[in-house]
Design an enzyme around this catalytic site. Structure first.
Site, PDB file in Angstrom:
ATOM      1  N   GLN A 110      -4.590  -1.182   9.708  1.00 54.96           N
ATOM      2  CA  GLN A 110      -4.543  -2.525   9.124  1.00 54.96           C
ATOM      3  C   GLN A 110      -5.161  -3.536  10.082  1.00 54.96           C
ATOM      4  O   GLN A 110      -4.859  -3.573  11.265  1.00 54.96           O
ATOM      5  CB  GLN A 110      -3.095  -2.902   8.790  1.00 54.96           C
TER       6      GLN A 110
ATOM      7  N   ASP B 249     -10.871   3.134   4.075  1.00 53.86           N
ATOM      8  CA  ASP B 249     -11.205   1.705   4.054  1.00 53.86           C
ATOM      9  C   ASP B 249     -12.721   1.494   4.026  1.00 53.86           C
ATOM     10  O   ASP B 249     -13.181   0.390   3.744  1.00 53.86           O
ATOM     11  CB  ASP B 249     -10.660   1.024   5.317  1.00 53.86           C
TER      12      ASP B 249
ATOM     13  N   LYS C 276       0.849  -1.205   0.000  1.00 53.75           N
ATOM     14  CA  LYS C 276       0.000   0.000   0.000  1.00 53.75           C
ATOM     15  C   LYS C 276       0.882   1.252   0.000  1.00 53.75           C
ATOM     16  O   LYS C 276       0.606   2.221  -0.721  1.00 53.75           O
ATOM     17  CB  LYS C 276      -0.929  -0.007   1.224  1.00 53.75           C
TER      18      LYS C 276
HETATM   19  N1  GUN Z   1      -7.023  -6.603   6.306  1.00 50.95           N
HETATM   20  C1  GUN Z   1      -7.418  -7.376   5.276  1.00 50.95           C
HETATM   21  N2  GUN Z   1      -7.944  -6.614   4.294  1.00 50.95           N
HETATM   22  C2  GUN Z   1      -7.871  -5.339   4.726  1.00 50.95           C
HETATM   23  C3  GUN Z   1      -8.267  -4.101   4.148  1.00 50.95           C
HETATM   24  O1  GUN Z   1      -8.798  -3.998   3.034  1.00 50.95           O
HETATM   25  N3  GUN Z   1      -8.007  -3.000   4.914  1.00 50.95           N
HETATM   26  C4  GUN Z   1      -7.449  -3.085   6.141  1.00 50.95           C
HETATM   27  N4  GUN Z   1      -7.270  -1.950   6.819  1.00 50.95           N
HETATM   28  N5  GUN Z   1      -7.090  -4.212   6.699  1.00 50.95           N
HETATM   29  C5  GUN Z   1      -7.304  -5.335   5.991  1.00 50.95           C
END
Ligand code: GUN
Length: 323
Positions: A110, A136, A66
């Site tokens: 996350q 998100d 990311k």
């Molecule tokens: N953990 C697994 N997928 C995601 C996601 O799309 N965003 C976040 N913040 N954590 C995750």
């Protein structure tokens, strides 16, 4: 997809592959001039604040990707890390600091948070994220807006799946969509997005009776359960579009042989690396499906592309609100 074989017979040639990597690249190219325009107007880049707590190996990889892709596009990042032993209050403090920072446009915590932070830590931390910065789409305000089909930031993986369906010109209105998996991150929001596009949507889960038969009614079948090769060919209606959201690491040779076969490229890759990825969909399903997403290279790259898209949008919207 049907193809005329030599001699005029019609023979099934396997599903069309839906290339998420190529679409992700196209989305990033479309975002680049918006990032440049934002920088010219605001005098600073769009910025994403990230919190990574603990040492989950999958999360380390996701967060690294990311950050790499954000910076390649010109989005600034501010990564805060906490040890797995950190008290929950420290996670909340970081989110509150990001909420208050004028030059932070998006906030990403996350998931999963370390178990030691408590069973309700994720819900409490998502509650705290300012909806305007919720790239998100996990906050209750964002989730509520999605239920009501109002404008808001939409979770990245479901948004990526919709982008892929649209790019492939898959008919959605009036079609039967079956989503296997009911997570807050993928299954539930994706079911809503499909519903808003007028699909007839069924959400299946571990208690669903006759799951293969229910799935086999789908024109659009989505597998988002996190179980390698769970969706076999008997779940798939011939010609259906199959979207595989699973990204499962296989580290057991026997499992690789059982899923992909003894002479497979996956097994050769496993012998070299000791690890390969499997989706939630069994490779046999490709012989029945009309179109299917590969793993890797299908839904995965689109999740990050949508995160970038949400971050640029949050930056533009916040600037518009300020004026
Ligand atoms: N953990 C697994 N997928 C995601 C996601 O799309 N965003 C976040 N913040 N954590 C995750």
């Amino acid at each position: 997809m049907q193809a005329a074989a030599e001699g005029g017979a019609v023979e099934r040639e396997g599903a069309r592959l839906l290339d998420g990597a190529a679409l992700s690249q196209a989305i990033r190219e479309r975002l680049a001039p918006r990032v440049e325009a934002f920088i010219a107007a605001a005098g600073r880049p769009p910025a994403l604040g990230l919190l990574l707590a603990g040492n989950d190996p999958g999360s380390e990889i996701y967060v690294r990707n990311k950050i790499r892709q954000s910076e390649a596009l010109g989005i600034a990042t501010d990564l805060r890390r906490l040890p797995a032993t950190a008290p929950f209050r420290e996670a909340l403090d970081i989110v509150e600091e990001f909420n208050a920072a004028d030059a932070v446009d998006g906030i990403l915590v996350q998931s999963p948070l370390p178990a030691g932070m408590g069973a309700d830590a994720e819900a409490r931390v998502f509650d705290a994220i300012s909806p305007a910065k919720d790239v998100d789409g996990f906050s209750p305000v964002s989730a509520g807006r999605l239920v009501q089909h109002r404008a808001g930031l939409v979770p990245c993986t479901p948004a990526g799946v919709m982008a892929l369906l649209d790019h492939a010109a898959v008919d959605i209105a009036g079609r039967r969509a079956v989503v296997i998996g009911r997570s807050d991150i993928v299954g539930k929001p994706l079911a809503l997005l499909l519903l808003h596009r007028h699909a007839t949507v069924t959400v299946c889960h571990s208690r669903t009776v006759d799951l293969p038969q229910v799935a086999a009614a789908a024109d659009i079948l989505v597998a988002a359960i996190g179980r390698p090769a769970f969706v076999t060919r008997d779940f798939v209606k011939p010609g259906a579009t199959v979207i595989d959201v699973g990204i499962n690491a296989l580290t057991d040779r026997g499992e690789v042989v059982a899923i992909f076969g003894p002479g497979s490229k996956k097994l050769a890759a496993f012998e070299r690396r000791g690890r390969v990825l499997s989706g939630d969909v069994h490779p046999d399903a490709a012989a029945v499906a009309g179109a299917i997403t590969p793993v890797p290279g299908g839904v995965g790259p689109l999740t990050i592309a949508q995160l970038l898209s949400n971050t640029v949008r949050a930056a533009e919207d916040r600037r518009r609100e300020d004026q």
